[in-house]
Design a protein around this motif. Sequence first.
Motif, short mmCIF file in Angstrom:
data_model
loop_
_atom_site.label_atom_id
_atom_site.label_comp_id
_atom_site.label_asym_id
_atom_site.label_seq_id
_atom_site.Cartn_x
_atom_site.Cartn_y
_atom_site.Cartn_z
N GLN A 235 0.84 -1.18 0.00
CA GLN A 235 0.00 0.00 0.00
C GLN A 235 0.89 1.25 0.00
O GLN A 235 2.09 1.15 0.27
CB GLN A 235 -0.92 -0.02 1.23
CG GLN A 235 -1.86 -1.22 1.30
CD GLN A 235 -2.77 -1.32 0.09
OE1 GLN A 235 -3.31 -0.32 -0.39
NE2 GLN A 235 -2.95 -2.54 -0.43
N PRO A 236 0.35 2.42 -0.29
CA PRO A 236 1.16 3.65 -0.30
C PRO A 236 1.90 3.83 1.03
O PRO A 236 1.31 3.77 2.09
CB PRO A 236 0.13 4.76 -0.51
CG PRO A 236 -1.03 4.09 -1.15
CD PRO A 236 -1.05 2.69 -0.62
N GLY A 237 3.23 4.00 0.95
CA GLY A 237 4.05 4.22 2.13
C GLY A 237 4.30 2.99 2.98
O GLY A 237 5.03 3.07 3.97
N GLU A 238 3.72 1.86 2.63
CA GLU A 238 3.87 0.65 3.46
C GLU A 238 5.29 0.08 3.33
O GLU A 238 5.86 0.03 2.25
CB GLU A 238 2.87 -0.42 3.02
CG GLU A 238 2.93 -1.67 3.87
CD GLU A 238 1.89 -2.72 3.46
OE1 GLU A 238 1.67 -3.63 4.27
OE2 GLU A 238 1.33 -2.63 2.36
N GLU A 239 5.84 -0.34 4.48
CA GLU A 239 7.15 -0.98 4.53
C GLU A 239 6.98 -2.34 5.18
O GLU A 239 6.31 -2.47 6.20
CB GLU A 239 8.16 -0.14 5.31
CG GLU A 239 9.54 -0.74 5.31
CD GLU A 239 10.60 0.18 5.90
OE1 GLU A 239 11.77 -0.21 5.89
OE2 GLU A 239 10.26 1.30 6.33
N VAL A 240 7.58 -3.36 4.58
CA VAL A 240 7.47 -4.72 5.10
C VAL A 240 8.83 -5.42 5.12
O VAL A 240 9.75 -5.01 4.41
CB VAL A 240 6.48 -5.58 4.25
CG1 VAL A 240 5.07 -5.04 4.34
CG2 VAL A 240 6.94 -5.68 2.82
N ARG A 241 8.89 -6.46 5.94
CA ARG A 241 10.06 -7.33 5.97
C ARG A 241 9.69 -8.58 5.18
O ARG A 241 8.60 -9.12 5.34
CB ARG A 241 10.42 -7.68 7.41
CG ARG A 241 10.92 -6.46 8.18
CD ARG A 241 11.05 -6.72 9.67
NE ARG A 241 12.01 -7.77 10.02
CZ ARG A 241 13.32 -7.59 10.16
NH1 ARG A 241 13.84 -6.38 9.97
NH2 ARG A 241 14.12 -8.58 10.49
N MET A 242 10.60 -9.03 4.33
CA MET A 242 10.35 -10.17 3.46
C MET A 242 11.40 -11.26 3.72
O MET A 242 12.56 -11.09 3.37
CB MET A 242 10.39 -9.74 1.99
CG MET A 242 9.33 -8.73 1.64
SD MET A 242 9.46 -8.28 -0.10
CE MET A 242 7.88 -7.52 -0.35
N PRO A 243 10.98 -12.37 4.34
CA PRO A 243 11.94 -13.42 4.69
C PRO A 243 12.21 -14.40 3.54
O PRO A 243 11.38 -14.62 2.68
CB PRO A 243 11.24 -14.15 5.84
CG PRO A 243 9.78 -13.98 5.54
CD PRO A 243 9.65 -12.62 4.89
N VAL A 244 13.41 -14.95 3.58
CA VAL A 244 13.82 -16.03 2.68
C VAL A 244 14.46 -17.10 3.57
O VAL A 244 15.41 -16.80 4.29
CB VAL A 244 14.88 -15.57 1.65
CG1 VAL A 244 15.27 -16.72 0.74
CG2 VAL A 244 14.40 -14.38 0.86
N THR A 245 13.93 -18.31 3.53
CA THR A 245 14.54 -19.42 4.25
C THR A 245 15.19 -20.31 3.21
O THR A 245 14.55 -20.72 2.24
CB THR A 245 13.49 -20.21 5.06
OG1 THR A 245 12.77 -19.31 5.90
CG2 THR A 245 14.14 -21.29 5.90
N TYR A 246 16.46 -20.61 3.42
CA TYR A 246 17.22 -21.32 2.39
C TYR A 246 18.28 -22.22 3.02
O TYR A 246 18.54 -22.15 4.22
CB TYR A 246 17.91 -20.32 1.46
CG TYR A 246 19.04 -19.58 2.11
CD1 TYR A 246 20.36 -20.04 2.00
CD2 TYR A 246 18.82 -18.44 2.88
CE1 TYR A 246 21.41 -19.38 2.63
CE2 TYR A 246 19.86 -17.78 3.51
CZ TYR A 246 21.15 -18.26 3.38
OH TYR A 246 22.19 -17.61 4.00
N TYR A 247 18.88 -23.06 2.19
CA TYR A 247 20.08 -23.79 2.58
C TYR A 247 20.91 -24.05 1.33
O TYR A 247 20.40 -24.02 0.21
CB TYR A 247 19.77 -25.11 3.31
CG TYR A 247 19.10 -26.16 2.47
CD1 TYR A 247 19.84 -27.11 1.76
CD2 TYR A 247 17.71 -26.23 2.39
CE1 TYR A 247 19.22 -28.08 0.99
CE2 TYR A 247 17.09 -27.20 1.63
CZ TYR A 247 17.84 -28.12 0.94
OH TYR A 247 17.22 -29.08 0.17
#
Length: 195
Positions: free
Chosen positions: A144-156
């Motif tokens: 959304q306008p101005g929205e900030e989020v954290r985006m996880p990546v789980t890997y190996y």
Amino acid sequence: MASAPADLKRRNRRVSAYAIAGALFMLALGFAAVPLYRMFCQVTGFQGTTQRATAEQAAGIKVSPVTISVRFDGNVDRDLPWAFAPVQVTQTVHLGARTLAVYTAKNLSERAIVGRASFNVSPDDAGKYFSKIQCFCFTEQTLQPGEEVRMPVTYYVDPAILDDPEARDIKQITLSYVFHEDKSAVPAKAGKPAS
């Protein structure tokens, strides 16, 4: 002599049928090329395509005492008004260990935007050993306008990399993302993006 024109007509029909069948085959091949290429890249890791693994598959991987450096890179298409970057630029991980990396994304515009991430791993030879269990890149992301989020990546990183003469000497793998606006998607109402 009456049979010669009949034979010629029959041969012309046969040639026409072969030509039409060939054209239809090429058309079908054209439609199948992209999914087949994508499947080929996912299976072989060609051109840095990562693998996708389930949590159950990851649980079966033995953790190695050997470590490797993983570098994270985040970019946005020049037409996408987002800020996007990794929280931590590098991690040193044990081969086979499930690891969490986090990116942040912020919509700098006045409108809701749907983004989709494309990704690759370099060097290319590491792609078939880099497995993602969970990733924001598997789905569309609506900010959304101005929205900030954290985006996880789980890997190996699969310890099998040590058995590959082309890849065993790799000391650092770079996981790179580029976010693009998905103009064909309808932005979801206010809420957090899927991870």
